[in-house]
Motif scaffolding. Structure first.
Motif, short mmCIF file in Angstrom:
data_model
loop_
_atom_site.label_atom_id
_atom_site.label_comp_id
_atom_site.label_asym_id
_atom_site.label_seq_id
_atom_site.Cartn_x
_atom_site.Cartn_y
_atom_site.Cartn_z
N GLN A 28 4.56 56.18 39.83
CA GLN A 28 5.27 57.44 39.91
C GLN A 28 5.60 58.12 38.55
OE1 GLN A 28 8.98 55.83 41.92
NE2 GLN A 28 8.22 57.54 43.68
N LYS A 29 5.86 57.29 37.47
CA LYS A 29 6.19 57.80 36.40
C LYS A 29 5.14 58.25 35.53
CE LYS A 29 10.44 54.70 35.76
NZ LYS A 29 10.27 54.31 37.03
N LEU A 30 3.85 57.40 35.51
CA LEU A 30 2.85 57.98 34.75
C LEU A 30 1.86 58.94 35.34
CD1 LEU A 30 1.53 54.29 33.95
CD2 LEU A 30 2.52 55.88 32.47
N PHE A 31 1.60 58.77 36.73
CA PHE A 31 0.96 59.95 37.28
C PHE A 31 1.45 60.86 38.52
CE2 PHE A 31 -1.40 55.62 36.70
CZ PHE A 31 -2.02 56.20 35.35
N GLY A 32 2.70 60.75 38.70
CA GLY A 32 3.27 61.64 39.78
C GLY A 32 2.97 61.15 41.15
N TRP A 33 2.18 59.87 41.04
CA TRP A 33 2.16 59.45 42.57
C TRP A 33 3.33 58.95 43.56
CZ3 TRP A 33 -2.22 55.19 41.35
CH2 TRP A 33 -3.37 55.93 40.44
N PHE A 34 3.11 58.89 44.93
CA PHE A 34 4.27 58.72 45.67
C PHE A 34 5.50 59.29 45.33
CE2 PHE A 34 1.81 54.62 44.56
CZ PHE A 34 1.10 54.46 45.65
N GLY A 35 5.41 60.62 45.20
CA GLY A 35 6.49 61.56 44.76
C GLY A 35 7.21 61.51 43.64
N GLY A 36 6.53 60.87 42.69
CA GLY A 36 7.05 60.63 41.22
C GLY A 36 6.85 61.93 40.60
#
Length: 187
Positions: A28-36
């Protein structure tokens, strides 16, 4: 099924669960995956929380979570993986500590639990169903754990201390600004 197999399956399940949660949060922090928020969004949030510089702090937190979690899942360098997780969670605990213990009140319960799991896995080892076992425990040695926990503790202490200084400075500036505005209002 022997007790050894049950223990090893239990360690595999714990590594997969804890590591999976950490990988999800890290990505989430690195790539914005899972709504990050991705690296940029996380950098802004980190800066707001007092972790400066924000981008480097976001990268370190994301890599600590995703990398430490991936190592736990694989059961590779488990003492170092646990130390990475514990150190990363120490930073998260510093943010949530003012909210008390329970997560329902914004407290530090959740990162403390993940950090404790990291420590427990580092101490117990990864078990038979792991890359540590497959490699003959090449990176699963006492000295690896001691070195990793020492480095993690020093890093976490440095990051948390710097964050506390930034937060204190911001609070003092806000109080000074409020005093100035209050003084201007009475003139």
């Amino acid at each position: 099924m022997t007790c050894l197999n049950r223990k090893d399956l239990g360690l595999l399940a714990l590594r997969a669960a804890v590591g999976g949660v950490l990988v999800a949060h890290g990505t989430q922090k690195l790539f914005g995956w899972f709504g990050g928020g991705g690296l940029e969004g996380t950098a802004q949030a980190m800066e707001h929380m007092g972790f400066v510089p924000g981008r480097e702090s976001a990268l370190a937190a994301g890599l600590g979570e995703a990398g430490g979690g991936a190592l736990l899942i694989a059961g590779l360098a488990t003492p170092a993986a646990g130390a990475i997780v514990a150190g990363t969670m120490a930073g998260a605990i510093s943010v949530h500590a003012p909210g008390g213990f329970f997560a329902t009140g914004g407290g530090f319960e959740y990162p403390a639990f993940l950090g404790a799991c990291g420590v427990a896995l580092a101490v117990s080892g990864s078990g038979r169903y792991s890359l540590d076992h497959f490699t003959g425990h090449l990176l699963d040695r006492s000295w690896v754990g001691l070195l990793a926990f020492g480095a993690s503790a020093l890093g976490a202490a440095s990051v948390v201390t710097r964050r506390q200084e930034v937060v204190r400075r911001r609070e003092a500036q806000a109080a000074d600004q409020a005093d100035l505005q209050a003084g201007a209002g009475t003139s």
